[in-house]
Structures are given as structure tokens and as C-alpha cells.
Design a protein around this motif. Structure first.
Motif, PDB file in Angstrom:
ATOM      1  N   ASN A 198      -2.475   5.248   2.588  1.00 25.75           N
ATOM      2  CA  ASN A 198      -1.837   4.844   3.834  1.00 25.75           C
ATOM      3  C   ASN A 198      -2.876   4.634   4.931  1.00 25.75           C
ATOM      4  O   ASN A 198      -3.691   5.516   5.196  1.00 25.75           O
ATOM      5  N   THR A 256      -3.477   3.315   9.024  1.00 24.08           N
ATOM      6  CA  THR A 256      -2.872   3.030  10.325  1.00 24.08           C
ATOM      7  C   THR A 256      -3.903   2.330  11.182  1.00 24.08           C
ATOM      8  O   THR A 256      -5.045   2.768  11.289  1.00 24.08           O
ATOM      9  N   ASP A 311       0.091   0.385   8.272  1.00 24.02           N
ATOM     10  CA  ASP A 311       0.985   0.389   9.435  1.00 24.02           C
ATOM     11  C   ASP A 311       0.189  -0.087  10.645  1.00 24.02           C
ATOM     12  O   ASP A 311      -0.900   0.432  10.923  1.00 24.02           O
ATOM     13  N   THR A 329       4.249  -5.245  11.365  1.00 25.89           N
ATOM     14  CA  THR A 329       3.993  -3.835  11.669  1.00 25.89           C
ATOM     15  C   THR A 329       3.727  -3.017  10.412  1.00 25.89           C
ATOM     16  O   THR A 329       3.229  -1.887  10.506  1.00 25.89           O
ATOM     17  N   GLN A 330       4.023  -3.547   9.257  1.00 21.65           N
ATOM     18  CA  GLN A 330       3.726  -2.840   8.008  1.00 21.65           C
ATOM     19  C   GLN A 330       3.468  -3.841   6.893  1.00 21.65           C
ATOM     20  O   GLN A 330       4.199  -4.815   6.721  1.00 21.65           O
ATOM     21  N   THR A 335       2.456  -3.973   2.681  1.00 20.59           N
ATOM     22  CA  THR A 335       2.349  -3.272   1.404  1.00 20.59           C
ATOM     23  C   THR A 335       1.500  -4.113   0.463  1.00 20.59           C
ATOM     24  O   THR A 335       1.814  -5.287   0.208  1.00 20.59           O
TER      25      THR A 335
END
Length: 413
Positions: free
Chosen positions: A151, A153, A180, A210-211, A213
Motif C-alpha cells: 500500500n 500513499t 492512494d 484517488t486510488q 490498483t
């Protein structure tokens, strides 16, 4: 280098060079593929040449042809020097990509890039498995190791280049990653990156910018053997502005009408401010009709500030351009440079909070404008000559080589 420009020098037609933003993305993607890929219309901008040279030093096979580049990245190394000259985009793309491949690298740069903070990319590397050795948060610095999937950010308020670098890097990792993004900006440039990745078979799922994958273990594989780089709206923006100030107008060639490039929006701004706009196939004709004050949010397209300032100067009254916070980490501090240099021409520019207020009078005085090592300042100064009865002199005019080496030749035709 010093250049004197008079309004009578404006050409009646101009062919736009290829987009360096797209060219750099395609060149790096092709170098990550072990399949030979031919790129057409890559251009001769310094930023493009510097990225090409950096990849060649890193082991990629890149051959220059009369029409573009033939690239195969089979021999790309896992160590060495990464030096993309003064290109912020190339630097922010190549560092995370090489970190995803793993190895030991010395990241360097030249010119204004040495004064532009790399704190975001250094933090990103350090927080995801890469050891970074640096004295401050600027180039040069060394890093070794390999990015770890997971993950991520990212604060997108400073622009999209770091995100584009991640989106090109993370598909190379073993496992899935999720990015993110807080305060996403420059979203058209994100679309360009996703478009290039799609052309190389890379799949990324996005949720409203905003995200993102990103599936791991993906391979760069061009879906077509030949790729053509479209014309550059960033460079064209100066000719579009020039046309909007010219009674005779100008024909602009080699632009894709429905391009994903964010700077295409200047066509709409010019039209709303009163310019005559006509499309015929890939020819865009722009001609002066009216020059009205305007208000525009340039947060997602900060490179448009210089031509927009000249467009505003042509109007009678106050124009407002929002988004000046995006100008502080460019080749120059463009907000302050535009204010200082155009004051020499008698143009009043006020800066408040996140907005630039331009008090246009329709005329500019003859003056000498220092490009401040910034290609877009140099080009905007040339267009400003259309509002002056006497010459505008541009010092440091060689700055245009970064993105548009043939710019002055077009004016002299």
C-alpha cells in the motif's frame, strides 16, 4: 543567447513538434520491454535526448532513425548512473522504475533540477524497501535495493509526476499494490501515463484518480510494433495564443483534435476570451476577433501560465488565473518570474493566495526579458512581441532547447 522578436516575424503557419511528455513515457516503456519497438516522431527536445542517453548508458538498445527511435530494453542493467539532465518528468519516472527493477543507482541531474526538491520521491523509496543515501533532499543521491509491493500513499497536490513514476514502476513487482492519492492534481497527465501503459499491455484499475490498483508480475509488451507520438499542445499553446493576438491569424498543424493532453484546454480558453477557432482535419486555425478578460483555473495545467499571461495582457481589464501554488517547483519560480519580467513591459501582475491577477491594457512596452533558464518564459516573451510596437528582446533564449529546439527558427521564417 539573445533573440530580438518583432510582431511582423509571426509565421502564417507552423508545424508542431511531438509531445515530449508522451515521447518520454513511450521511450521508457519501450526500454522496459524485451520486444523491439519502433517509435515515430519522438522529436529532438533536450528532455527526450537526455532520457534516451540515460537509458542507453543503462544498457538499453536505442537506435536513432530518420523518423524516430528503435528500442529494445533486453540489456537494461540493474546498476549505474541515472542522469536525465534537467528533465523533472524523466527523473521522476526513471528513479521509481529502476528501484522496482532493483539494483544500485546514483541519481544525478543538471541545471535547475538540482534546485528542485526530491523529498517526496526519497521518502517513497525509503518507506518501501529501498535504502537511500543523501545529504539533503535534492539531487544527487544514491539508492539501492528493490521496491516492495503493498500500500502506497501519495500527496498529489504538487503534481502528477511522482504518481506517473509509481504507475510505471509497480507493475514490475511480484505482488499487487494499491496507491492512494490525496489531493490529486494534473489529472490529464495521469491519463497520458495510463494511455501509454495500455499501449504496452499494462493493466491498472483506477477509482476517480484517488486510488489505483496495480497487479504485479506484469510485462511491458507493445500491443503494436509501431507507435506514433502526437503533436505537443504545450508547445502549441504559444502559437494558439499568438493566433489569438493576430489579425491575420495562424494555421497550426500536427495536433490531434481530441487529444488527452491537458494543455489542449487552451484552445477553449482562447475561444472563450474571443478568439476565432476553426478545425480542419489536423489543422487548427486561430485568429484574433476579440480579446476579453477571462478567469481560469490552471491547477491541472500549470504549464499554461506563461501563454495565459500574454493572452490576459491583450485584454482590457483584469484576468484571473488560479493555481499559482503549482509554479514554485518548476524550472524557475514561474509566478515570481512572470511578475518580474513582464513588469518590464508595463504589465501589472498581482499575486494573492493561489491566484494571479493580470491587469491587461492591450499593449506592452518594448523590453528585454530574461528567460531565467525557463523554456516557457522564453516562448511567452516571444509571443508578447505581438503586443508591442517595438522589439522584445529575450536573453537566455537557448532555454527553448529543453522542449522546442526549433521554436526560434519558426519565428524567423
Amino acid at each position: 543567447m539573445e533573440v530580438k522578436i518583432h510582431k511582423s516575424h509571426l509565421p502564417k503557419e507552423v508545424a508542431i513538434p511531438p509531445s515530449k511528455s508522451l515521447a518520454q513515457r513511450y521511450i521508457l516503456a519501450a526500454a522496459l520491454s524485451e520486444t523491439t519497438c519502433q517509435l515515430f516522431n519522438t522529436g529532438n527536445a533536450d528532455d527526450v535526448k537526455n532520457l534516451t542517453h540515460a537509458l542507453q548508458l543503462g544498457g538499453a538498445s536505442i537506435q536513432q532513425t530518420e523518423v524516430g527511435l528503435v528500442i529494445n530494453g533486453k540489456g537494461l542493467l540493474h546498476d549505474g548512473i541515472l542522469n536525465c539532465g534537467e528533465s523533472g518528468l524523466a527523473t521522476r519516472l526513471i528513479i521509481p522504475v529502476m528501484a522496482a527493477r532493483g539494483g544500485k543507482y546514483n541519481a544525478r541531474g543538471e541545471g535547475s533540477i538540482l534546485k528542485r526538491s526530491m523529498s517526496d520521491i526519497i521518502s517513497l523509496l525509503k518507506n518501501h524497501g529501498v535504502h537511500v543515501m543523501h545529504e539533503n533532499e535534492f539531487l544527487p543521491f544514491q539508492f539501492d535495493g528493490k521496491l516492495v509491493a503493498g500500500n502506497y500513499t501519495l500527496d498529489g497536490s504538487a503534481g502528477s509526476q511522482y504518481l506517473s513514476g509509481l504507475l510505471m514502476a509497480l507493475p514490475l513487482l511480484e505482488n499487487e499494490s494499491i496507491v492512494d492519492v490525496i489531493n490529486p492534481t494534473s489529472t490529464p497527465y495521469i491519463d497520458l501515463t495510463l494511455h501509454v501503459l495500455h499501449d504496452f499491455g499494462i493493466e491498472i484499475s483506477k477509482n476517480n484518480y484517488t486510488q489505483f490498483t496495480i497487479r504485479g508480475k506484469q510485462k511491458y509488451q507493445p500491443i503494436k510494433s509501431e507507435i506514433f507520438v502526437e503533436g505537443d499542445y504545450s508547445g502549441a499553446s504559444f502559437w494558439i495564443t499568438a493566433g489569438a493576438l493576430s489579425a491575420e491569424g495562424i494555421s497550426i498543424y500536427n495536433l490531434k483534435k481530441n487529444s488527452l493532453q491537458g494543455d489542449r484546454i487552451l484552445v477553449d480558453v482562447a475561444q472563450k476570451s474571443g478568439a476565432k477557432i476553426e478545425w480542419k482535419n489536423d489543422e487548427l486555425f486561430v485568429q484574433q476577433n476579440k480579446n476579453n478578460p477571462f478567469e481560469f483555473d490552471a491547477t491541472d495545467v500549470p504549464d499554461l501560465f506563461p501563454p495565459l499571461v500574454v493572452l490576459a495582457a491583450a485584454a482590457q481589464g483584469e484576468s484571473k488565473i488560479h493555481g499559482i501554488k503549482r509554479l514554485f517547483n518548476k524550472e524557475s519560480n514561474r509566478a515570481l518570474v512572470l511578475q518580474k519580467e513582464f513588469l518590464k513591459c508595463g504589465l501589472q501582475i498581482n499575486l494573492s493566495d493561489n491566484t494571479m491577477h493580470i491587469i491587461g491594457t492591450g499593449k506592452l512596452q518594448s523590453a528585454t526579458i530574461d528567460a531565467n533558464h525557463d523554456h516557457r518564459i522564453a516562448m511567452s516573451a516571444a509571443v508578447a512581441s505581438l503586443l508591442s510596437e517595438q522589439d522584445i528582446t529575450v536573453t537566455g533564449a537557448e532555454a527553448v532547447n529543453k522542449s522546442y529546439p526549433d521554436f526560434w527558427n519558426c519565428w524567423k521564417k
